[in-house]
Motif scaffolding. Sequence first.
Motif, PDB file in Angstrom:
ATOM      1  N   LYS A  70      -5.999   2.954 -14.302  1.00  0.00           N
ATOM      2  CA  LYS A  70      -5.331   3.020 -13.128  1.00  0.00           C
ATOM      3  C   LYS A  70      -4.164   2.244 -12.817  1.00  0.00           C
ATOM      4  O   LYS A  70      -3.239   2.391 -11.685  1.00  0.00           O
ATOM      5  N   CYS A  99       5.236  -2.742  -6.880  1.00  0.00           N
ATOM      6  CA  CYS A  99       4.149  -3.335  -6.080  1.00  0.00           C
ATOM      7  C   CYS A  99       4.079  -4.773  -6.329  1.00  0.00           C
ATOM      8  O   CYS A  99       4.045  -5.609  -5.493  1.00  0.00           O
ATOM      9  N   TYR A 113     -13.004  -4.476 -10.831  1.00  0.00           N
ATOM     10  CA  TYR A 113     -11.694  -3.833 -10.842  1.00  0.00           C
ATOM     11  C   TYR A 113     -11.568  -3.199 -12.319  1.00  0.00           C
ATOM     12  O   TYR A 113     -11.386  -1.934 -12.489  1.00  0.00           O
ATOM     13  N   GLU A 168       3.588   0.075 -10.232  1.00  0.00           N
ATOM     14  CA  GLU A 168       2.940  -1.258 -10.901  1.00  0.00           C
ATOM     15  C   GLU A 168       3.926  -2.137 -10.374  1.00  0.00           C
ATOM     16  O   GLU A 168       3.719  -3.168  -9.788  1.00  0.00           O
ATOM     17  N   LEU A 197       0.809  -1.137  -0.073  1.00  0.00           N
ATOM     18  CA  LEU A 197       0.218   0.017   0.077  1.00  0.00           C
ATOM     19  C   LEU A 197       0.972   1.230   0.038  1.00  0.00           C
ATOM     20  O   LEU A 197       0.529   2.046  -0.920  1.00  0.00           O
ATOM     21  N   THR A 222      -2.461  -4.774  -3.927  1.00  0.00           N
ATOM     22  CA  THR A 222      -2.698  -4.319  -2.195  1.00  0.00           C
ATOM     23  C   THR A 222      -4.043  -5.378  -1.960  1.00  0.00           C
ATOM     24  O   THR A 222      -3.971  -5.801  -1.081  1.00  0.00           O
ATOM     25  N   ILE A 223      -5.031  -5.065  -2.790  1.00  0.00           N
ATOM     26  CA  ILE A 223      -6.187  -5.970  -2.472  1.00  0.00           C
ATOM     27  C   ILE A 223      -6.062  -7.378  -2.341  1.00  0.00           C
ATOM     28  O   ILE A 223      -6.494  -7.877  -1.588  1.00  0.00           O
ATOM     29  N   ASP A 262       2.604   1.996  -3.429  1.00  0.00           N
ATOM     30  CA  ASP A 262       1.694   2.473  -4.324  1.00  0.00           C
ATOM     31  C   ASP A 262       1.448   3.987  -3.845  1.00  0.00           C
ATOM     32  O   ASP A 262       1.424   4.680  -5.056  1.00  0.00           O
ATOM     33  N   LEU A 263       1.488   4.231  -2.748  1.00  0.00           N
ATOM     34  CA  LEU A 263       1.196   5.846  -2.384  1.00  0.00           C
ATOM     35  C   LEU A 263       2.422   6.591  -2.816  1.00  0.00           C
ATOM     36  O   LEU A 263       2.315   7.941  -3.165  1.00  0.00           O
ATOM     37  N   SER A 295      -1.375  -1.696  -9.367  1.00  0.00           N
ATOM     38  CA  SER A 295      -0.924  -1.457  -8.065  1.00  0.00           C
ATOM     39  C   SER A 295      -1.867  -1.826  -6.921  1.00  0.00           C
ATOM     40  O   SER A 295      -1.698  -2.474  -5.879  1.00  0.00           O
ATOM     41  N   ASP A 296      -2.991  -1.021  -7.350  1.00  0.00           N
ATOM     42  CA  ASP A 296      -4.220  -1.184  -6.171  1.00  0.00           C
ATOM     43  C   ASP A 296      -4.681  -2.687  -6.051  1.00  0.00           C
ATOM     44  O   ASP A 296      -4.910  -3.165  -4.782  1.00  0.00           O
TER      45      ASP A 296
END
Length: 503
Positions: free
Chosen positions: A123, A50, A168, A47, A36, A130-131, A39-40, A126-127
């Motif tokens: 997007k 991560c 997603y 990407e 997380l 985390t998920i 990514d931030l 990367s998100d």
Amino acid sequence: MHDLIPFIPGNVSHVLESIPFFLPEIYLTVLFVLVLVTDLLFGRTSEKLCRIVACAGILLVIPRDFQQIKLLFESGQVNGRFLFNEMLLLNRVAINFKFIIDALAFILLLYFEWDNRLKAHRKGLSDLYTIVIGSVLGLHLMTMAVNLLSIYLAVEMVSIASYLMVAYRTENAFSNEAGLKYVLFGAAASAIMLYGISLLYGFTGSLGLFSGNLLPGLMQANPVAVSLALGLVLIGIGFKLSFVPVHFWVPDVYEGASTPITAWLSTLPKIAAFALLINFLRPFVYFVKWTAFDFKLVLSVIGIITMIAGNFAAVLQRNVKRMLAYSSIGHTGFALMAIVTYNTSGISALTFYLAVYALANIGALALATYFANVLEADDMKSYKGLGLKYPAASICFVIVLISLTGLPVTAGFTGKVLVFSAVYGVYQHDHNIWMLLLMITGALTTVVSLFYYIKIPLNLFLKRTEIVKNTLNKSQNIVVFGIIISVLVVLLGIWPDTLFKIF
């Protein structure tokens, strides 16, 4: 408040003693934060970083899973240890399931980036990484949960992550619809499960499956009301397993989600849900006075109906992902055969079967991604004549489908033999008619599965088309990925002891 003060030191001491047995989950929590923060910090350029952090972290978690076996031996609690005031139970079965989940999660983390449609997300991924790590943590908790509260929290943790993963790819209308359906059906299933849990707590004043007054209290309650409450909890677990009658969300969601997400949903949550079902059933199975709700009868009926519904519905499908969705429902019904035995050989057979099924299913969906990448082929008719043009991918596709069918000499065949052997052993002992019906249904539906799995090789190699589209992308990573999975499936079929001894 003052009455609770004397209990605080003992509870704190128990929590501290549990921490060494909770290291894989602590590693996953730290990994979740790391991915997380990565990514931030790095934004749209994060990407690949991560992905590297997530994959490396999972590889560090896997040895911690095996370390827990050593800790159980050293503590003299080989049969299992309760953690955090009996909220979780760490035993060999849970460790085996966690190892399978982590190994498959690593494989899927590699696979995500190779799907062109998913990778094209504006997007980035990367998100998603985390998920995924958050979902793996929830899956770990599902394998160990033995308190009705921890069961609900673990299931919800995985559910929320799954909702985000399905929806997603938001630029696709069908994905949006699939995500919405999944959220609505999932929320309904969670509400039903929570209502069942509240009834059980109301009857007994206890939430622990192995402690408190749960089972003795249920014996004193009205059997019809108890059966209703247990049935509602089973619906919540069954939603994750996708057995009949809570399977209706599967085809649309699997088809609408990105193919790597479909591979995730059809394997990891299902494996964790089986581990959760084992934990949930254990106190009722070993409580000799229990007569209020016949789990063996209910799960046998569900298993038979699920095998029939899943396999016969798959025969009618033309879309590859939709066919594999109904196929996964059929495999759930078959795996329930091993659950119904509820003995050591049955649980070992189930573990092996789920591991090799998941491996082959991921391989099949990865190869479906390959043909979608190179030719935008999504249905079986689009595969006509591609076998000779793309021989490596096509041959691998055939091998993993043979394993999913359960034919020699693949791991799928060995897995089905082990499950049949476990069920037959129980039938020999008590001559239960439901055990016989399960074996007959399992054998017949295995034959039925050949009719829909064979459609893909039939179109690849035996049918011709004059129109051949230009290749959009070579996707060589997926070909190598498919070859490795195909080789593993064959090797585990020839030498199953390599994996079976672990379980």
